[in-house]
Design a protein around this motif. Sequence first.
Motif: not given
Length: 210
Positions: A8-10, A24-26, A44-46, A54-55
């Motif tokens: 879902d995040y991706l 997109i921003t956090p 996002v860190q995971k 990449t972030h």
Amino acid sequence: MPSPAVDDYLKTIYHHTEWQDERITPSQLAAVLGLAPSSVTEMVQKLAAQGLVTHRPYGPIALSPEGEQRAAAIVRRHRLVETWLVREFDYTWDEVHDEAEVLEHVLSDRLLERIDERLGHPRFDPHGDAIPDAAGHVHREPFVLLADAGVGHEGRVLRVSDRDAELLRELDRLGLTVGRTVRVDGDGMLLDGVEVVLPTGAADAVWLTA
């Protein structure tokens, strides 16, 4: 390993840059997913640790090549299911999103490919969104958001956002569906030569050929 939460995040990150270029921003990601910013930051860190995004802290988020491939695969599942439900089970375009959200995580790869074959390998879903092929590739025509189209612009409806089911129903009643040719006319548009008053939000939910 497959994870509906990761998918879902991706998928959300993938969607964000399909029809515009800003990453997109956090905070935007948290708003779309309806989650606390702290939860999104942790996930996002995971994802970054897994090599899927990449972030930099407080910066925008981008999919890595691996993340892009995985996102395209789940988007392909979602959009093929939506198309299947409309063509084979007489769902309307405002009814399919929630069903596809569930089914995209449980269909086997074999069944998905059978569905693709039965449908004739469609390139677009009922809302005009491109269906990635098995390799993750998509094809889109040059486009313009209706809100950015100048008066007199004539184009074919390429895509209608599926975020607002009620707006989809209103546009369907007006006949403003994917594939129709329209002409921008002030605050409204001409559809088959007839002036149509657009419902609130339509200008930011409809994309035309450029």
